[in-house]
Design a protein around this motif. Structure first.
Motif, short mmCIF file in Angstrom:
data_model
loop_
_atom_site.label_atom_id
_atom_site.label_comp_id
_atom_site.label_asym_id
_atom_site.label_seq_id
_atom_site.Cartn_x
_atom_site.Cartn_y
_atom_site.Cartn_z
N LYS A 1 0.85 -1.21 0.00
CA LYS A 1 0.00 0.00 0.00
C LYS A 1 0.87 1.25 0.00
O LYS A 1 0.66 2.17 -0.79
N ASN A 2 1.87 1.29 0.88
CA ASN A 2 2.76 2.45 0.94
C ASN A 2 3.53 2.61 -0.37
O ASN A 2 3.69 3.74 -0.86
N LYS A 3 3.98 1.52 -0.94
CA LYS A 3 4.71 1.60 -2.23
C LYS A 3 3.79 2.13 -3.32
O LYS A 3 4.21 2.94 -4.15
N GLU A 4 2.54 1.69 -3.32
CA GLU A 4 1.58 2.17 -4.32
C GLU A 4 1.31 3.66 -4.15
O GLU A 4 1.21 4.40 -5.13
N ILE A 5 1.20 4.12 -2.90
CA ILE A 5 0.96 5.54 -2.63
C ILE A 5 2.16 6.38 -3.07
O ILE A 5 2.00 7.47 -3.63
N GLN A 6 3.37 5.87 -2.85
CA GLN A 6 4.57 6.60 -3.28
C GLN A 6 4.60 6.74 -4.80
O GLN A 6 5.03 7.76 -5.33
N ALA A 7 4.11 5.73 -5.52
CA ALA A 7 4.09 5.78 -6.98
C ALA A 7 2.91 6.58 -7.52
O ALA A 7 2.99 7.18 -8.59
N ASP A 8 1.80 6.59 -6.77
CA ASP A 8 0.57 7.24 -7.22
C ASP A 8 -0.22 7.67 -5.97
O ASP A 8 -0.90 6.85 -5.37
N PRO A 9 -0.14 8.93 -5.57
CA PRO A 9 -0.77 9.36 -4.32
C PRO A 9 -2.29 9.51 -4.39
O PRO A 9 -2.92 9.74 -3.36
N PHE A 10 -2.89 9.36 -5.57
CA PHE A 10 -4.34 9.48 -5.68
C PHE A 10 -5.00 8.29 -5.00
O PHE A 10 -4.64 7.14 -5.25
N THR A 11 -5.96 8.59 -4.15
CA THR A 11 -6.61 7.57 -3.32
C THR A 11 -8.12 7.73 -3.42
O THR A 11 -8.63 8.83 -3.55
N HIS A 12 -8.82 6.60 -3.34
CA HIS A 12 -10.28 6.59 -3.37
C HIS A 12 -10.73 5.79 -2.15
O HIS A 12 -10.30 4.66 -1.95
N LEU A 13 -11.60 6.39 -1.33
CA LEU A 13 -12.10 5.75 -0.12
C LEU A 13 -13.61 5.62 -0.19
O LEU A 13 -14.30 6.54 -0.62
N PHE A 14 -14.12 4.47 0.25
CA PHE A 14 -15.56 4.22 0.32
C PHE A 14 -15.91 3.83 1.75
O PHE A 14 -15.30 2.93 2.31
N PHE A 15 -16.89 4.51 2.34
CA PHE A 15 -17.35 4.22 3.69
C PHE A 15 -18.84 3.90 3.65
O PHE A 15 -19.59 4.47 2.86
N GLN A 16 -19.26 3.02 4.57
CA GLN A 16 -20.68 2.75 4.78
C GLN A 16 -20.92 2.75 6.27
O GLN A 16 -20.41 1.90 7.00
#
Length: 183
Positions: free
Chosen positions: A78-93
């Motif tokens: 997850k951290n490696k992916e964020i370092q390569a691409d900081p765009f994040t999508h979160l879904f909450f219910q």
């Protein structure tokens, strides 16, 4: 970015059901729904990966600016992916039939011992065996860039009563509300 996508099947006056919240009111709604949700789906590799990566995570805090805080292993994928691409999508219910959040944001990995101490709770030891002193802990801050919510106006109990009455009478008695959160 418009997250609504004309999602409502509501045939009543749409203006009654669309409510954009701004500033403190938006942050309070974000805090209510995100903190009340048991988990969120935390998606990374939004721009760079196909398919994107998805995992359940627990939000540890939503601060007064609307930033969402999580903990992660320094060397996680997850951290490696964020370092390569900081765009994040979160879904909450939040509840079974209400309290949904759709959040786009920019993630930042922070290795701040003071912030780790502030966010720490004993349940986190399940993932960080050495406790809050674990050198492999990092903090992920997600700064929302676009937030959309779906909820009920008067709570789940009133929404349920209105749904039951609607079935009996054949008249729409929708108690939903949705809109952007401008944090």
């Amino acid at each position: 970015m418009d997250n609504s996508r004309d999602s409502s099947n509501n045939t009543q006056n749409t203006a009654e059901h669309i409510k954009t919240l701004e500033g403190k009111e938006a942050v309070e709604k974000l805090q209510e729904l995100a903190k009340g949700a048991e988990n969120c789906f935390f998606c990374t590799s939004i721009k760079t990966g196909l398919p994107l990566s998805v995992r359940p995570m627990s939000v540890l805090d939503v601060d007064d600016r609307g930033n969402l805080w999580f903990m992660s292993q320094v060397d996680s994928s997850k951290n490696k992916e964020i370092q390569a691409d900081p765009f994040t999508h979160l879904f909450f219910q939040h509840h079974k039939n209400s309290g949904f959040l759709n959040i786009y944001g920019i993630s930042e990995i922070i290795e701040d011992r003071k912030k780790i101490e502030e966010l720490w709770n004993p349940l986190l030891k399940v993932w960080f065996q050495e406790g809050k002193e674990d050198e492999k802990i990092s903090v992920i801050k997600v700064e929302p860039t676009d937030v959309y919510y779906w909820d009920t106006k008067h709570g789940e109990a009133v929404a349920f009563i209105k749904m039951a009455a609607s079935i009996i009478t054949g008249k729409t008695m929708d108690d939903s509300v949705e809109g952007k959160l401008e944090v």
